[in-house]
Design a protein around this motif. Structure first.
Motif, PDB file in Angstrom:
ATOM      1  N   ILE A 105       0.725  -1.168   0.068  1.00  9.57           N
ATOM      2  CA  ILE A 105      -0.049  -0.086  -0.225  1.00  9.57           C
ATOM      3  C   ILE A 105       0.918   1.211  -0.159  1.00  9.57           C
ATOM      4  O   ILE A 105       0.722   2.140  -0.881  1.00  9.57           O
ATOM      5  N   LEU A 106       1.927   1.402   0.844  1.00 12.51           N
ATOM      6  CA  LEU A 106       2.902   2.594   0.886  1.00 12.51           C
ATOM      7  C   LEU A 106       3.617   2.728  -0.496  1.00 12.51           C
ATOM      8  O   LEU A 106       3.706   3.813  -1.043  1.00 12.51           O
ATOM      9  N   THR A 107       3.827   1.502  -0.855  1.00  8.50           N
ATOM     10  CA  THR A 107       4.764   1.424  -2.292  1.00  8.50           C
ATOM     11  C   THR A 107       3.916   2.019  -3.421  1.00  8.50           C
ATOM     12  O   THR A 107       4.448   2.869  -4.205  1.00  8.50           O
ATOM     13  N   THR A 108       2.776   1.783  -3.374  1.00  6.74           N
ATOM     14  CA  THR A 108       1.652   2.135  -4.416  1.00  6.74           C
ATOM     15  C   THR A 108       1.470   3.752  -4.363  1.00  6.74           C
ATOM     16  O   THR A 108       1.523   4.558  -5.323  1.00  6.74           O
ATOM     17  N   ALA A 109       1.064   4.144  -2.713  1.00  8.35           N
ATOM     18  CA  ALA A 109       0.979   5.554  -2.763  1.00  8.35           C
ATOM     19  C   ALA A 109       1.906   6.355  -2.997  1.00  8.35           C
ATOM     20  O   ALA A 109       1.547   7.420  -3.527  1.00  8.35           O
ATOM     21  N   TRP A 110       3.192   5.932  -2.696  1.00 10.38           N
ATOM     22  CA  TRP A 110       4.433   6.897  -2.806  1.00 10.38           C
ATOM     23  C   TRP A 110       5.357   6.556  -4.117  1.00 10.38           C
ATOM     24  O   TRP A 110       6.202   7.296  -4.264  1.00 10.38           O
ATOM     25  N   GLN A 111       4.843   5.578  -5.006  1.00 12.64           N
ATOM     26  CA  GLN A 111       5.296   5.178  -6.253  1.00 12.64           C
ATOM     27  C   GLN A 111       6.740   4.906  -5.681  1.00 12.64           C
ATOM     28  O   GLN A 111       7.879   5.552  -6.573  1.00 12.64           O
ATOM     29  N   ALA A 112       6.985   4.176  -4.669  1.00 14.14           N
ATOM     30  CA  ALA A 112       8.217   3.783  -4.002  1.00 14.14           C
ATOM     31  C   ALA A 112       8.937   3.061  -4.812  1.00 14.14           C
ATOM     32  O   ALA A 112       8.493   2.189  -5.338  1.00 14.14           O
ATOM     33  N   THR A 113      10.171   2.623  -4.078  1.00 12.54           N
ATOM     34  CA  THR A 113      11.045   1.311  -4.419  1.00 12.54           C
ATOM     35  C   THR A 113      10.670   0.360  -3.257  1.00 12.54           C
ATOM     36  O   THR A 113      10.961   1.082  -2.084  1.00 12.54           O
ATOM     37  N   TYR A 114      10.880  -0.967  -3.349  1.00 13.25           N
ATOM     38  CA  TYR A 114      10.525  -1.812  -2.315  1.00 13.25           C
ATOM     39  C   TYR A 114      11.933  -2.594  -2.274  1.00 13.25           C
ATOM     40  O   TYR A 114      12.500  -3.086  -3.033  1.00 13.25           O
ATOM     41  N   TRP A 115      12.211  -2.933  -0.814  1.00  6.18           N
ATOM     42  CA  TRP A 115      13.520  -3.926  -0.595  1.00  6.18           C
ATOM     43  C   TRP A 115      13.121  -4.424   0.577  1.00  6.18           C
ATOM     44  O   TRP A 115      12.807  -3.980   1.837  1.00  6.18           O
ATOM     45  N   LYS A 116      13.256  -5.989   0.690  1.00  6.23           N
ATOM     46  CA  LYS A 116      13.060  -6.746   1.671  1.00  6.23           C
ATOM     47  C   LYS A 116      14.361  -7.246   2.036  1.00  6.23           C
ATOM     48  O   LYS A 116      14.890  -8.197   1.123  1.00  6.23           O
ATOM     49  N   PRO A 117      15.272  -6.580   2.753  1.00  5.14           N
ATOM     50  CA  PRO A 117      16.780  -7.311   2.818  1.00  5.14           C
ATOM     51  C   PRO A 117      16.686  -8.684   3.011  1.00  5.14           C
ATOM     52  O   PRO A 117      17.809  -9.434   2.673  1.00  5.14           O
ATOM     53  N   LEU A 118      15.908  -9.352   4.032  1.00  2.00           N
ATOM     54  CA  LEU A 118      16.208 -10.479   4.639  1.00  2.00           C
ATOM     55  C   LEU A 118      14.920 -11.359   4.377  1.00  2.00           C
ATOM     56  O   LEU A 118      13.856 -11.252   5.195  1.00  2.00           O
ATOM     57  N   GLN A 119      14.809 -12.234   3.359  1.00  2.00           N
ATOM     58  CA  GLN A 119      13.475 -13.084   3.130  1.00  2.00           C
ATOM     59  C   GLN A 119      13.985 -14.365   3.781  1.00  2.00           C
ATOM     60  O   GLN A 119      15.126 -15.143   3.389  1.00  2.00           O
ATOM     61  N   THR A 120      12.918 -15.004   4.531  1.00  2.00           N
ATOM     62  CA  THR A 120      13.288 -16.437   4.722  1.00  2.00           C
ATOM     63  C   THR A 120      11.862 -17.145   4.492  1.00  2.00           C
ATOM     64  O   THR A 120      10.942 -16.573   4.316  1.00  2.00           O
ATOM     65  N   GLY A 121      11.988 -18.252   4.658  1.00  2.00           N
ATOM     66  CA  GLY A 121      10.598 -19.213   4.437  1.00  2.00           C
ATOM     67  C   GLY A 121      10.205 -19.595   2.937  1.00  2.00           C
ATOM     68  O   GLY A 121       9.188 -19.740   2.739  1.00  2.00           O
ATOM     69  N   LEU A 122      11.384 -19.628   1.983  1.00  4.78           N
ATOM     70  CA  LEU A 122      11.167 -19.535   0.528  1.00  4.78           C
ATOM     71  C   LEU A 122      10.607 -20.910   0.203  1.00  4.78           C
ATOM     72  O   LEU A 122      10.175 -21.262  -0.904  1.00  4.78           O
ATOM     73  N   ASN A 123      11.042 -21.881   1.204  1.00  5.36           N
ATOM     74  CA  ASN A 123      10.548 -23.105   0.828  1.00  5.36           C
ATOM     75  C   ASN A 123       8.957 -23.524   1.112  1.00  5.36           C
ATOM     76  O   ASN A 123       8.391 -24.330   0.842  1.00  5.36           O
ATOM     77  N   GLU A 124       8.364 -22.603   1.673  1.00  5.75           N
ATOM     78  CA  GLU A 124       6.904 -22.486   1.861  1.00  5.75           C
ATOM     79  C   GLU A 124       6.234 -21.374   1.293  1.00  5.75           C
ATOM     80  O   GLU A 124       5.009 -21.606   1.130  1.00  5.75           O
ATOM     81  N   GLU A 125       6.815 -20.486   0.963  1.00  3.95           N
ATOM     82  CA  GLU A 125       5.978 -19.253   0.224  1.00  3.95           C
ATOM     83  C   GLU A 125       6.934 -18.559  -0.670  1.00  3.95           C
ATOM     84  O   GLU A 125       8.052 -18.845  -0.798  1.00  3.95           O
ATOM     85  N   GLU A 126       6.205 -17.770  -1.671  1.00  9.95           N
ATOM     86  CA  GLU A 126       7.226 -17.072  -2.815  1.00  9.95           C
ATOM     87  C   GLU A 126       7.936 -16.126  -2.506  1.00  9.95           C
ATOM     88  O   GLU A 126       8.679 -15.644  -3.114  1.00  9.95           O
ATOM     89  N   GLY A 127       7.538 -15.587  -1.202  1.00  9.22           N
ATOM     90  CA  GLY A 127       8.278 -14.571  -0.624  1.00  9.22           C
ATOM     91  C   GLY A 127       7.768 -13.126  -0.834  1.00  9.22           C
ATOM     92  O   GLY A 127       7.049 -13.035  -1.702  1.00  9.22           O
ATOM     93  N   ASP A 128       8.198 -12.032   0.214  1.00 11.88           N
ATOM     94  CA  ASP A 128       7.285 -10.866  -0.043  1.00 11.88           C
ATOM     95  C   ASP A 128       7.531  -9.821  -1.292  1.00 11.88           C
ATOM     96  O   ASP A 128       6.691  -9.174  -1.741  1.00 11.88           O
ATOM     97  N   SER A 129       8.924 -10.023  -1.970  1.00 19.80           N
ATOM     98  CA  SER A 129       9.206  -9.393  -3.133  1.00 19.80           C
ATOM     99  C   SER A 129       8.218  -9.483  -4.222  1.00 19.80           C
ATOM    100  O   SER A 129       7.691  -8.510  -4.767  1.00 19.80           O
ATOM    101  N   PRO A 130       8.029 -10.905  -4.833  1.00 27.04           N
ATOM    102  CA  PRO A 130       7.090 -11.039  -5.763  1.00 27.04           C
ATOM    103  C   PRO A 130       5.511 -10.645  -5.511  1.00 27.04           C
ATOM    104  O   PRO A 130       4.904 -10.128  -6.219  1.00 27.04           O
ATOM    105  N   THR A 131       5.332 -10.742  -4.087  1.00 28.75           N
ATOM    106  CA  THR A 131       4.024 -10.190  -3.584  1.00 28.75           C
ATOM    107  C   THR A 131       3.808  -8.820  -3.720  1.00 28.75           C
ATOM    108  O   THR A 131       2.730  -8.321  -4.256  1.00 28.75           O
ATOM    109  N   VAL A 132       4.751  -7.974  -3.116  1.00 28.08           N
ATOM    110  CA  VAL A 132       4.695  -6.487  -3.289  1.00 28.08           C
ATOM    111  C   VAL A 132       4.938  -6.296  -4.881  1.00 28.08           C
ATOM    112  O   VAL A 132       4.002  -5.199  -5.426  1.00 28.08           O
ATOM    113  N   SER A 133       5.748  -6.801  -5.679  1.00 27.73           N
ATOM    114  CA  SER A 133       5.720  -6.586  -6.999  1.00 27.73           C
ATOM    115  C   SER A 133       4.557  -6.872  -7.698  1.00 27.73           C
ATOM    116  O   SER A 133       4.056  -5.640  -8.550  1.00 27.73           O
ATOM    117  N   ARG A 134       3.751  -7.586  -7.664  1.00 28.99           N
ATOM    118  CA  ARG A 134       2.441  -7.960  -8.275  1.00 28.99           C
ATOM    119  C   ARG A 134       1.462  -6.837  -7.758  1.00 28.99           C
ATOM    120  O   ARG A 134       0.638  -6.271  -8.258  1.00 28.99           O
TER     121      ARG A 134
END
Ligand SMILES: Nc1ncnc2c1ncn2[C@@H]1O[C@H](COP(=O)(O)OP(=O)(O)OP(=O)(O)O)[C@@H](O)[C@H]1O
Ligand SMILES: C[C@H](N)[C@H](N)CCCCCC(=O)O
Ligand SMILES: [Mg+2]
Length: 212
Positions: free
Chosen positions: A22-51
């Motif tokens: 929501i913030l990234t959309t509102a501000w036309q911002a750049t998004y960074w998740k420096p530390l992603q864990t759990g990729l064996n169970e989920e796609e991760g937050d970067s693809p989610t925010v990207s979409r």
């Protein structure tokens, strides 16, 4: 000049990624998740925010560490024999605003004896705290705010995710002096459209960082 915000939460699974979209959309911002864990169970937050925020590739900074197990970064890295190098955890040099999302809450171990809150202090970005709206949030929000204040980390405000609860909001504002930025009601179908709709409730980046 303030380069962006750090989105933290009172817990994991609390709505940081939805709020970041929501913030990234509102501000036309750049998004960074420096530390992603759990990729064996989920796609991760970067693809989610990207979409959800319709990001072009240049507005998405890949994680510094992308780890498999759904654990704190230090534990997930240890399982893969990876040593987290603090030199890779430096803010990317991109145009403001940058939305940085943590992993879990503020007391999550990142490497050695370093916690997420230590990394936040090093980044020196003002913080948006995402909290659940319902029962249990007063305690978790006040504890998190106290820890942030103790380390002199600037808090822009709280975003409440879930069915609106004005009594909880008032209680947290009263005991912490930290304001509510906006609320995100329970969204039955999270989509780019619903994210765009809720982005309309977000104050501008400049009004926020200059008022803080
Ligand atoms: N307001 C809401 N309405 C509907 N679903 C929500 C809401 N807030 C969060 N969720 C859902 O709850 C789940 C966890 O939320 P989210 O992924 O944003 O958590 P997080 O705080 O980013 O966790 P992590 O520490 O893993 O990054 C997701 O499936 C998300 O879509
Ligand atoms: C895998 C998960 N989605 C988070 N990214 C990691 C949360 C770690 C929380 C650790 C803890 O507080 O016990
Ligand atoms: Mg997330």
């Amino acid at each position: 000049m303030t380069r962006g915000v750090f989105v933290t939460g009172t817990d994991t699974g609390i709505g940081k990624t939805l709020t970041s979209a929501i913030l990234t959309t509102a501000w036309q911002a750049t998004y960074w998740k420096p530390l992603q864990t759990g990729l064996n169970e989920e796609e991760g937050d970067s693809p989610t925010v990207s979409r959800l925020a319709n990001l072009t590739p240049e507005r998405l900074i890949p994680p510094a560490y992308a780890l498999q197990e759904p654990l704190a970064p230090s534990a997930a890295a240890a399982l893969e024999g990876i040593h987290i190098d603090p030199d890779r955890l430096t803010l990317p040099n991109v145009a403001a605003p940058l939305v940085v999302e943590g992993a879990g809450g503020v007391m999550v171990p990142v490497y050695d004896d370093v916690l997420m809150i230590d990394l936040m202090a090093r980044f020196a970005l003002p913080v948006v705290l995402v909290a659940r709206s319902g029962l249990g949030t007063i305690n978790h929000s006040l504890l998190t705010i106290e820890a942030l204040k103790q380390r002199g980390i600037e808090i822009l405000g709280v975003v409440f995710s879930g069915k609106e609860n004005p009594d909880n909001m008032r209680m947290i504002e009263r005991f912490s002096g930290v304001r509510t930025l906006f609320t995100v009601p329970h969204i039955a179908h999270i989509s780019p459209q619903s994210v765009t709709e809720h982005a309309k409730n977000v104050p501008t980046f400049h009004s926020l960082v200059h008022k803080a």
